[in-house]
Design a protein around this motif. Structure first.
Motif, PDB file in Angstrom:
ATOM      1  N   SER A   1       0.825  -1.207   0.000  1.00 22.49           N
ATOM      2  CA  SER A   1       0.000   0.000   0.000  1.00 22.49           C
ATOM      3  C   SER A   1       0.861   1.259   0.000  1.00 22.49           C
ATOM      4  O   SER A   1       0.568   2.229  -0.702  1.00 22.49           O
ATOM      5  CB  SER A   1      -0.931  -0.003   1.211  1.00 22.49           C
TER       6      SER A   1
ATOM      7  N   GLN B   1       2.347   1.771  -3.478  1.00 23.81           N
ATOM      8  CA  GLN B   1       1.359   2.319  -4.405  1.00 23.81           C
ATOM      9  C   GLN B   1       1.060   3.781  -4.077  1.00 23.81           C
ATOM     10  O   GLN B   1       0.875   4.608  -4.981  1.00 23.81           O
ATOM     11  CB  GLN B   1       0.079   1.485  -4.342  1.00 23.81           C
ATOM     12  N   GLY B   2       1.042   4.093  -2.799  1.00 20.53           N
ATOM     13  CA  GLY B   2       0.839   5.481  -2.391  1.00 20.53           C
ATOM     14  C   GLY B   2       1.985   6.372  -2.826  1.00 20.53           C
ATOM     15  O   GLY B   2       1.788   7.535  -3.184  1.00 20.53           O
TER      16      GLY B   2
ATOM     17  N   SER C   1      -8.916   8.668  -6.758  1.00 17.66           N
ATOM     18  CA  SER C   1      -9.894   7.628  -6.488  1.00 17.66           C
ATOM     19  C   SER C   1      -9.839   7.263  -5.011  1.00 17.66           C
ATOM     20  O   SER C   1      -8.914   7.655  -4.293  1.00 17.66           O
ATOM     21  CB  SER C   1      -9.602   6.390  -7.340  1.00 17.66           C
ATOM     22  N   ALA C   2     -10.820   6.497  -4.557  1.00 20.49           N
ATOM     23  CA  ALA C   2     -10.830   6.066  -3.154  1.00 20.49           C
ATOM     24  C   ALA C   2      -9.574   5.254  -2.837  1.00 20.49           C
ATOM     25  O   ALA C   2      -8.980   5.386  -1.764  1.00 20.49           O
ATOM     26  CB  ALA C   2     -12.086   5.248  -2.869  1.00 20.49           C
ATOM     27  N   THR C   3      -9.157   4.430  -3.791  1.00 18.97           N
ATOM     28  CA  THR C   3      -7.944   3.621  -3.596  1.00 18.97           C
ATOM     29  C   THR C   3      -6.706   4.500  -3.573  1.00 18.97           C
ATOM     30  O   THR C   3      -5.793   4.292  -2.766  1.00 18.97           O
ATOM     31  CB  THR C   3      -7.821   2.569  -4.709  1.00 18.97           C
ATOM     32  N   ASP C   4      -6.678   5.487  -4.461  1.00 20.45           N
ATOM     33  CA  ASP C   4      -5.558   6.441  -4.464  1.00 20.45           C
ATOM     34  C   ASP C   4      -5.419   7.106  -3.099  1.00 20.45           C
ATOM     35  O   ASP C   4      -4.310   7.234  -2.564  1.00 20.45           O
ATOM     36  CB  ASP C   4      -5.777   7.531  -5.517  1.00 20.45           C
ATOM     37  N   ARG C   5      -6.554   7.555  -2.557  1.00 21.19           N
ATOM     38  CA  ARG C   5      -6.535   8.240  -1.258  1.00 21.19           C
ATOM     39  C   ARG C   5      -5.990   7.327  -0.167  1.00 21.19           C
ATOM     40  O   ARG C   5      -5.137   7.719   0.627  1.00 21.19           O
ATOM     41  CB  ARG C   5      -7.937   8.713  -0.873  1.00 21.19           C
ATOM     42  N   GLU C   6      -6.501   6.112  -0.134  1.00 20.89           N
ATOM     43  CA  GLU C   6      -6.088   5.162   0.902  1.00 20.89           C
ATOM     44  C   GLU C   6      -4.591   4.891   0.829  1.00 20.89           C
ATOM     45  O   GLU C   6      -3.889   4.909   1.848  1.00 20.89           O
ATOM     46  CB  GLU C   6      -6.875   3.860   0.732  1.00 20.89           C
ATOM     47  N   ASN C   7      -4.104   4.676  -0.375  1.00 25.65           N
ATOM     48  CA  ASN C   7      -2.679   4.386  -0.533  1.00 25.65           C
ATOM     49  C   ASN C   7      -1.813   5.619  -0.276  1.00 25.65           C
ATOM     50  O   ASN C   7      -0.727   5.518   0.305  1.00 25.65           O
ATOM     51  CB  ASN C   7      -2.412   3.848  -1.941  1.00 25.65           C
TER      52      ASN C   7
END
Length: 342
Positions: free
Chosen positions: A205, A208-209, A314-320
Motif C-alpha cells: 500500500s 502504491q501510495g 480515487s478512493a484507492t488512491d486516497r487510501e494508498n
C-alpha cells in the motif's frame, strides 16, 4: 535472600537505564547532513554549530525571558513532540493569550530553507527570531529589552562567554545561538528515509501510495524535504481575515493568496494544516484537493489541469496516499531528548 538479590539487581539495572537515558540526552555530534539530503543553504561558515552554542540556543529557545512579561518562550508555540509546531491550535496563542492569524509552522530542516514564515518575509534564519520577539501578538517586546535582560541575568553572561568567547551579549551572538539550536532540528529518520537508504522496504500500500504521490503531489512537495520552498495558491476559500499571503512582502499582485509550500514530513504530529490551521485531519485536506479547490486569484496552474479545479483521486488512491504519508513521520525526531527542554 533471593528477594534481596532481586532488589539489588533491579536497582543496578535501573541505574544503568538512567545512565543510558542521560547519556543519550547529552550526546552532541554537531550538525550532520543526512546522506539522502541535498546540500544546505544556510551559511555555516559564519556560524558553525558548536556544543556550547547549541546548548545556549536551546536554553534561550525555551526561556520565557524573551517575551515582554516573561510568560512566552519559543517553545510555547513550537513544541518538540509536535515536530516543533503548535499541535491542536488553528492559530497560535501569544502573550496575554492573544491570537495570531496564522498557524505555527514546524521547525525542522531549516538549514535547507531559503526563506521563512508562511509569506517568506524573512530570508536569513539568523533574523527569524526577531519577528516573534517584536510581534505584538506573539512576544510583544524589543530586541533591546531582551538583550538587557539577558545581560543582567545571573547565568547568561557566562554561557555566552562559553559559546562565543565573550561575555558581551549582542544581537549577533544572541541570534546565532538560537540559529544553532534550530539548525540541529533535523528530521531525517522516517521510514521513507530508511527505504531511500535501502535499509527497509515499503509495504504494498505504501509503495502504491508513493506512486500516487509522485504523480499527483511531487510538483510542489519535492523529495526528500517534501517541499520545493515555493509560494503557491492552492485554492483555499478566502476567509474574513483576508490573509493575502506573500503579497504584503512583495507588493506584486501575482503573489496575492500565495503561501509557502509546507513540508509533508511529520504530518502525524503537526495538525491542524494549512496556513490558518483550517483542516484538522488529512482526510479534510484531501477533501479540499479533490473537490473544494476554489478559483481564487492566482490559483496555481497545477490545479487547473482537469475538468474542474483540484487533484482527482480515487478512493484507492486516497487510501494508498495516506499510507505513504505515514512513512514520512519521524518518531526519533519528536522524541529526541537532545532537542527537548533541559
Amino acid at each position: 535472600m533471593h528477594r534481596k538479590h532481586f532488589i539489588i539487581l533491579f536497582i543496578f539495572v535501573a541505574g544503568i537505564a538512567a545512565c543510558s537515558k542521560d547519556e543519550i540526552a547529552d550526546v552532541f555530534t554537531g550538525f550532520q547532513k543526512p546522506s539522502n539530503f541535498p546540500n544546505t543553504v544556510y551559511h555555516f561558515e559564519t556560524n558553525p554549530v558548536t556544543k556550547e552554542g547549541f546548548e545556549l540556543g536551546r536554553k534561550l529557545f525555551y526561556d520565557p525571558i524573551l517575551s515582554a512579561n516573561n510568560t512566552i518562550s519559543c517553545g510555547n508555540c513550537h513544541i518538540p513532540t509536535g515536530s516543533f509546531s503548535h499541535p491542536g491550535h488553528s492559530v497560535s496563542h501569544g502573550i496575554h493569550d492573544r491570537l495570531g492569524k496564522r498557524n505555527s509552522p514546524p521547525i525542522m530542516n531549516l538549514a535547507w530553507s531559503p526563506s521563512f514564515m508562511w509569506d517568506g518575509g524573512i530570508f536569513d534564519l539568523d533574523l527569524q527570531p526577531v519577528a516573534p520577539i517584536t510581534n505584538h501578538v506573539e512576544m510583544d517586546d524589543t530586541l533591546v529589552n531582551v538583550l538587557n535582560r539577558l545581560r543582567n541575568h545571573a547565568e547568561y553572561p557566562s554561557l555566552f562567554k562559553k559559546a562565543s568567547g565573550t561575555s558581551e551579549i549582542s544581537s549577533n551572538n544572541f541570534l546565532k545561538a538560537l540559529s544553532q539550536f534550530m539548525l540541529m532540528c533535523v528530521s531525517s529518520e522516517s521510514k521513507y528515509d530508511s527505504v531511500i537508504r535501502n535499509q527497509t522496504v515499503f509495504s504494498s500500500s505504501e509503495q502504491q501510495g508513493y506512486a500516487v504521490f509522485r504523480q499527483k503531489c511531487s510538483e510542489c512537495h519535492s523529495e526528500p524535504l517534501f517541499t520545493d520552498h515555493s509560494f503557491r495558491n492552492n485554492g483555499l476559500s478566502i476567509t474574513s481575515v483576508n490573509d493575502m499571503g506573500r503579497y504584503p512582502v512583495t507588493l506584486n499582485d501575482t503573489d496575492k493568496y500565495r503561501f509557502k509550500v509546507p513540508s509533508l514530513r511529520n504530518l502525524a504530529y503537526t495538525a491542524p494544516y494549512m496556513h490558518d490551521g483550517r483542516f484538522f485531519t488529512l482526510d479534510a485536506v484531501l477533501d479540499h484537493y479533490t473537490g473544494s479547490v476554489q478559483l481564487t486569484p492566482n490559483l496555481d496552474p497545477f490545479f487547473l489541469q482537469g475538468a474542474q479545479p483540484g487533484i482527482p483521486l480515487s478512493a484507492t488512491d486516497r487510501e494508498n496516499l495516506l499510507a505513504f504519508l505515514t512513512t514520512l513521520n519521524d518518531k526519533n525526531f519528536v522524541r529526541n531528548t537532545l532537542l527537548a527542554e533541559h
